[in-house]
Design a protein around this motif. Structure first.
Motif, PDB file in Angstrom:
ATOM      1  N   LEU A  19       6.239  30.967 -54.120  1.00 38.48           N
ATOM      2  CA  LEU A  19       7.260  30.744 -55.014  1.00 38.48           C
ATOM      3  C   LEU A  19       6.852  31.379 -56.220  1.00 38.48           C
ATOM      4  O   LEU A  19       7.795  32.175 -56.892  1.00 38.48           O
ATOM      5  CB  LEU A  19       7.542  29.173 -55.727  1.00 38.48           C
ATOM      6  N   ILE A  64      10.441  23.555 -57.946  1.00 38.30           N
ATOM      7  CA  ILE A  64      11.851  25.288 -58.060  1.00 38.30           C
ATOM      8  C   ILE A  64      10.492  25.238 -59.421  1.00 38.30           C
ATOM      9  O   ILE A  64      10.730  26.207 -60.087  1.00 38.30           O
ATOM     10  CB  ILE A  64      12.750  24.468 -58.692  1.00 38.30           C
ATOM     11  N   ASP A  84      10.839  28.075 -61.563  1.00 38.45           N
ATOM     12  CA  ASP A  84      11.418  29.428 -61.541  1.00 38.45           C
ATOM     13  C   ASP A  84      12.624  30.311 -61.754  1.00 38.45           C
ATOM     14  O   ASP A  84      13.516  29.856 -62.238  1.00 38.45           O
ATOM     15  CB  ASP A  84      12.468  29.301 -59.670  1.00 38.45           C
ATOM     16  N   HIS A  87      16.435  29.900 -61.507  1.00 38.02           N
ATOM     17  CA  HIS A  87      17.176  27.925 -61.903  1.00 38.02           C
ATOM     18  C   HIS A  87      16.474  28.059 -63.656  1.00 38.02           C
ATOM     19  O   HIS A  87      16.507  26.719 -63.438  1.00 38.02           O
ATOM     20  CB  HIS A  87      15.770  27.091 -61.066  1.00 38.02           C
TER      21      HIS A  87
END
Length: 157
Positions: A19, A64, A84, A87
């Motif tokens: 991520l 996230i 992220d 998001h």
């Protein structure tokens, strides 16, 4: 929207690294930060000298982002977070900050939470404002915000 926080644990290191790598440009990461291995993340999290309380930001159980509470001078804490890029704009950071400040107050006995935001990061300023933080200082390259959890007035430490 089911945003939750969970401890940032070793079993998340691989997912966290992936991520982070996907968000290298979004987060303006250095080359060294972009290429950390899961083992390096685990080693960072195991280092207790900074005393940071690290949380994974989860959306319906999926990682996230990250949010940290740093015990600068307990019962005063500073807050750091990122979400992220795919998001952002959905209220997830706002919800995560609300959960983290509630945790700071209810579980850590925090009286104050501070946040620093780099100049130009208007989205993060909006997240803090939506959570009741007030601008208290211009520190050149970034601004400081404060949320008193003890009913006091916002102030710069």
């Amino acid at each position: 929207m089911r945003v939750s926080l969970a401890p940032l644990t070793n079993d998340l290191a691989g997912e966290y690294g992936a991520l982070l790598a996907r968000n290298a440009r979004h987060l303006d990461l250095t080359p060294a930060e972009r290429h950390r291995t899961p083992a390096e993340h685990v080693a960072e999290w195991a280092d207790t000298t900074d005393r940071n309380i690290r949380f994974a930001v989860l959306l319906e159980g999926r990682l996230i982002g990250r949010i940290d509470l740093n015990p600068v001078s307990p019962p005063k804490y500073s807050l750091g977070y990122w979400i992220d890029a795919h998001h952002t704009g959905h209220g997830y950071a706002t919800a995560a900050v609300a959960l983290a400040t509630r945790h700071a107050r209810d579980e850590l006995g925090a009286t104050d939470v501070y946040g620093g935001v780099n100049k130009g990061n208007n989205a993060s300023v909006a997240v803090l404002h939506r959570n009741g933080f007030v601008h208290v200082a211009d520190l050149g390259t970034y601004d400081r915000f404060h949320l008193p959890l003890d009913g006091g007035e916002p102030r710069n430490p």
